[in-house]
Design an enzyme around this catalytic site. Structure first.
Site, short mmCIF file in Angstrom:
data_model
loop_
_atom_site.label_atom_id
_atom_site.label_comp_id
_atom_site.label_asym_id
_atom_site.label_seq_id
_atom_site.Cartn_x
_atom_site.Cartn_y
_atom_site.Cartn_z
N SER A 235 0.84 -1.24 0.00
CA SER A 235 -0.01 -0.20 0.12
C SER A 235 0.78 1.31 0.19
O SER A 235 1.80 1.45 -0.81
CB SER A 235 -0.93 -0.03 1.24
OG SER A 235 -1.71 0.94 1.13
N ASP B 209 -9.28 -3.05 -6.00
CA ASP B 209 -8.97 -4.11 -4.85
C ASP B 209 -9.96 -3.61 -3.65
O ASP B 209 -9.64 -4.17 -2.53
CB ASP B 209 -7.57 -4.41 -4.28
CG ASP B 209 -6.79 -3.13 -3.82
OD1 ASP B 209 -7.62 -2.25 -3.73
OD2 ASP B 209 -5.73 -3.17 -3.67
N HIS C 213 -7.72 -5.18 -0.43
CA HIS C 213 -6.54 -4.16 -0.18
C HIS C 213 -5.81 -4.98 1.04
O HIS C 213 -4.53 -4.94 1.10
CB HIS C 213 -6.71 -2.84 -0.05
CG HIS C 213 -5.41 -1.98 -0.23
ND1 HIS C 213 -4.73 -2.10 -1.09
CD2 HIS C 213 -5.10 -1.39 0.78
CE1 HIS C 213 -3.76 -1.23 -0.99
NE2 HIS C 213 -3.80 -0.81 0.44
#
Length: 423
Positions: free
Chosen positions: A195, A352, A384
């Protein structure tokens, strides 16, 4: 479990085991390339200490401040999660300030912060499933397994702009990578980022000379990278029933919040927010910030964020990008005719769940760059947070780490896409 799904899952496990370097299946870490984990936003601990300059914003904060002695855990803040009276205190202590005169971000007056356990996966939040799998492969904390937590409220800045916290993190990350290499007979690490950690890792690589990257970075595995930003709304820090103005003030204070905005390079003219006759895209984010009453963010956004994302040059180290697809992801927010007020209708697209597909696949442009090794692994249905928590996704990531750590000669420009269509 359907027979095909069971077969695919079994094959993933076998692939991970077969990809391990010789000797590592029995727990012998002697031939492993080390691994350095770089977490995503809010995925590691923060500690704080209050000084005499701290001015409580509410009576309850004065009481708690008097009780605090020395360093305490600021994030995750379980006290604020269970005691609503402590939410304003948390928001005050967690917020940062953009000092326009210094052109840099800093903590609120009277609040000192630090990142505990730098170098150790003990600092990470939510990474246990992946860490346990690595340990089963033979990785050991402090020897072959490391982590690089950071103060996720901050980011870095382009040349010519100060970034005290971000620059210090990059120095610490560089030292950790070199240390991991030295402890493993010169074998450079596989860097695994998730991320927001992907964005930091990418900018870290670009800030290092190419010979340094090729000497000290074996491979980079990006999990849910958002190198073009994303359109999803911000997090609520797990605090129930928080007054919206409090959460907005906290979210807007952070330097990293501006980094998460969609970039013109990747999102182009895609509508991000619509209010009456006004349409906001990545090309007029400044107008959007002014429209929501956040005009003070325009200067740091234009001078400290945009210049870092005008291009996406290939990092010129081998990269595996693991992305989730097929999950409903916010794409456009549609407000009423009275402007950016109230709860918008949300138009969803692919991604996602947090990161839009257009941002997840931005790295695929690197496949056209001579000498850049790139592999893209698409995992249908993976959210995610699932890259490091969902069983089949974790096994897929482990297999990629194991493959990246194998001692093989570079094959030059390798760019291909793999899809796991049944899990």
């Amino acid at each position: 479990m359907p027979p095909m799904a069971a077969l695919v899952r079994a094959l993933l496990v076998v692939a991970a085991l077969l990809a391990l370097p010789p000797g590592s299946r029995s727990g012998d870490a002697g031939n492993l390339h080390p691994v350095v984990l770089v977490p995503g936003y809010a995925s590691n601990q923060l500690e704080a200490m209050l000084t005499a300059a701290y001015e409580p914003s509410a009576p309850a904060c004065a009481v708690s401040a008097a009780a605090e002695q020395g360093w305490f855990q600021l994030w995750p803040n379980h006290t604020a999660m269970h005691d609503a009276s402590q939410v304003p205190c948390f928001a005050d202590q967690m917020s940062v300030v953009y000092d326009a005169g210094a052109d840099d971000y800093r903590n609120t007056d009277g609040v000192a912060t630090r990142v505990p356990f730098f170098g150790s996966p003990r600092a990470l939040i939510g990474w246990d499933p992946l860490v346990r799998q690595l340990e089963a492969m033979g990785y050991r904390e402090g020897a072959t397994l490391f982590a690089a937590p950071y103060d996720f409220r901050y980011a870095v800045a382009p040349p010519g702009h100060p970034s005290a916290v971000g620059d210090r993190y990059f120095r610490d990350l560089g030292r950790l990578i070199r240390r991991a290499t030295r402890l493993n007979q010169g074998r450079p690490p596989v860097v695994v980022a998730h991320s927001f950690g992907c964005a930091l890792t990418y900018q870290f690589l670009l800030a290092r000379p190419l010979p340094w990257r090729r000497r000290y970075v074996r491979h980079v595995v990006l999990l849910g990278s958002a190198l073009g930003g994303f359109a999803a709304a911000g997090m609520d820090f797990g605090l129930p029933n928080v007054a919206r103005p409090t959460m907005v003030r906290l979210a807007r204070s952070e330097q990293s919040a501006l980094w998460r905005l969609p970039t013109p390079l990747v999102f182009g003219d895609r509508p991000l927010a619509v209010a009456g006759t006004a349409t906001y895209t990545a090309r007029n984010v400044s107008a959007f910030l002014e429209a929501i009453g956040f005009a003070e963010a325009v200067r740091p956004y234009v001078t400290r964020v945009l210049p870092m994302w005008e291009e996406l040059p290939a990092p010129m180290v081998p990269v595996t990008s693991v992305i989730g697809i097929g999950v409903r992801t916010p794409e456009t927010y549609v407000f009423g005719a009275d402007g950016l007020r109230g709860e918008p209708a949300v138009v969803y697209g692919d991604g996602d769940g947090d990161i839009n597909l257009v941002s997840l696949v931005a790295v695929e442009e690197w496949s056209q760059v001579e000498g850049q090794d790139l592999k893209v692994l698409r995992l249908p249905g993976v959210h995610h947070t699932g890259y490091i928590t969902v069983d089949f996704a974790v096994k897929s990531v482990i297999a990629e780490i194991a493959e990246a750590g194998r001692t093989i000669e570079s094959t030059g420009n390798l760019a291909f896409e793999q899809k796991c269509t049944d899990h």
